[in-house]
Design a protein around this motif. Structure first.
Motif, PDB file in Angstrom:
ATOM      1  N   ALA A   5      -5.584   0.406  -1.188  1.00  0.00           N
ATOM      2  CA  ALA A   5      -5.140   0.178  -2.565  1.00  0.00           C
ATOM      3  C   ALA A   5      -3.707  -0.338  -2.563  1.00  0.00           C
ATOM      4  O   ALA A   5      -2.853   0.209  -1.865  1.00  0.00           O
ATOM      5  CB  ALA A   5      -5.233   1.450  -3.384  1.00  0.00           C
ATOM      6  N   GLN A   6      -3.501  -1.373  -3.343  1.00  0.00           N
ATOM      7  CA  GLN A   6      -2.150  -1.902  -3.504  1.00  0.00           C
ATOM      8  C   GLN A   6      -1.495  -1.253  -4.714  1.00  0.00           C
ATOM      9  O   GLN A   6      -2.168  -0.956  -5.705  1.00  0.00           O
ATOM     10  CB  GLN A   6      -2.190  -3.413  -3.707  1.00  0.00           C
TER      11      GLN A   6
ATOM     12  N   THR B 126       0.861  -1.179   0.000  1.00  0.00           N
ATOM     13  CA  THR B 126       0.000   0.000   0.000  1.00  0.00           C
ATOM     14  C   THR B 126       0.900   1.233   0.000  1.00  0.00           C
ATOM     15  O   THR B 126       2.113   1.134   0.197  1.00  0.00           O
ATOM     16  CB  THR B 126      -0.886   0.036   1.264  1.00  0.00           C
TER      17      THR B 126
ATOM     18  N   LYS C 298     -12.510   0.915  -0.353  1.00  0.00           N
ATOM     19  CA  LYS C 298     -11.915   1.777  -1.381  1.00  0.00           C
ATOM     20  C   LYS C 298     -10.700   2.558  -0.870  1.00  0.00           C
ATOM     21  O   LYS C 298      -9.909   3.062  -1.651  1.00  0.00           O
ATOM     22  CB  LYS C 298     -12.951   2.771  -1.933  1.00  0.00           C
TER      23      LYS C 298
ATOM     24  N   ARG D 284      -2.521   1.172  -9.577  1.00  0.00           N
ATOM     25  CA  ARG D 284      -3.143   1.200  -8.256  1.00  0.00           C
ATOM     26  C   ARG D 284      -4.313   0.221  -8.312  1.00  0.00           C
ATOM     27  O   ARG D 284      -5.216   0.387  -9.117  1.00  0.00           O
ATOM     28  CB  ARG D 284      -3.624   2.612  -7.933  1.00  0.00           C
ATOM     29  N   ASN D 285      -4.274  -0.808  -7.475  1.00  0.00           N
ATOM     30  CA  ASN D 285      -5.335  -1.800  -7.425  1.00  0.00           C
ATOM     31  C   ASN D 285      -6.176  -1.533  -6.178  1.00  0.00           C
ATOM     32  O   ASN D 285      -5.762  -1.837  -5.063  1.00  0.00           O
ATOM     33  CB  ASN D 285      -4.731  -3.215  -7.388  1.00  0.00           C
ATOM     34  N   VAL D 286      -7.363  -0.946  -6.386  1.00  0.00           N
ATOM     35  CA  VAL D 286      -8.228  -0.562  -5.274  1.00  0.00           C
ATOM     36  C   VAL D 286      -9.031  -1.772  -4.807  1.00  0.00           C
ATOM     37  O   VAL D 286      -9.604  -2.500  -5.612  1.00  0.00           O
ATOM     38  CB  VAL D 286      -9.176   0.593  -5.692  1.00  0.00           C
ATOM     39  N   ASN D 287      -9.088  -1.954  -3.498  1.00  0.00           N
ATOM     40  CA  ASN D 287      -9.834  -3.049  -2.887  1.00  0.00           C
ATOM     41  C   ASN D 287     -11.328  -2.801  -3.065  1.00  0.00           C
ATOM     42  O   ASN D 287     -11.828  -1.726  -2.732  1.00  0.00           O
ATOM     43  CB  ASN D 287      -9.468  -3.147  -1.398  1.00  0.00           C
TER      44      ASN D 287
END
Length: 144
Positions: free
Chosen positions: A91-92, A51, A88, A81-84
């Motif tokens: 984000a990874q 993160t 929200k 950016r990989n948003v959960n």
């Protein structure tokens, strides 16, 4: 050990740092990447899929101070950016294929500079040097 010896060590350490920075900055200028962007990318590479908080802690900086670099790297298609979906706010950060290639290229450049800087030292001396660096790190970590 005399205080003058420590002063000398400090001056040499600062000189090495300044030279390293100058060499590294010339590499980054050719690649159109800022210093902070490069450190963010190397941090993401080292941490996997962290993160922003993980990266800022690893870099020892405030999360707000790396936001611009993260956004720039996303625009340059070096980072995603990989948003959960469930949260929200979480984000990874993930290196793209181009980001992975650039990180490898950067690490290769760093390794080359290390190699050139340590020319003339045999394996035994390099092992001792590495052990001494580890010892310095351990002694400094005690103070934190």
């Amino acid at each position: 050990m005399e205080i003058d010896k420590f002063t000398d060590f400090s001056q040499r350490w600062r000189r090495i740092n300044a030279l390293w920075y100058k060499i590294f900055m010339s590499f980054l200028k050719e690649k159109n990447i800022t210093y902070t962007e490069s450190i963010v990318m190397l941090s993401v590479h080292a941490l996997g899929e962290p993160t922003k908080s993980d990266v800022s802690e690893y870099m020892r900086s405030e999360p707000q101070s790396i936001t611009r670099s993260i956004n720039s790297l996303i625009l340059k298609k070096l980072l995603m950016r990989n948003v959960n979906d469930k949260d929200k706010r979480f984000a990874q950060l993930i290196l793209t294929d181009s980001g992975k290639k650039f990180s490898a290229e950067t690490q290769n450049f760093i390794n080359k500079i290390w190699s050139e800087s340590l020319t003339g030292m045999n394996a035994n001396v390099l092992n001792i040097f590495g052990d001494q660096l580890d010892n310095i790190i351990k002694q400094m970590e005690i103070k934190i």
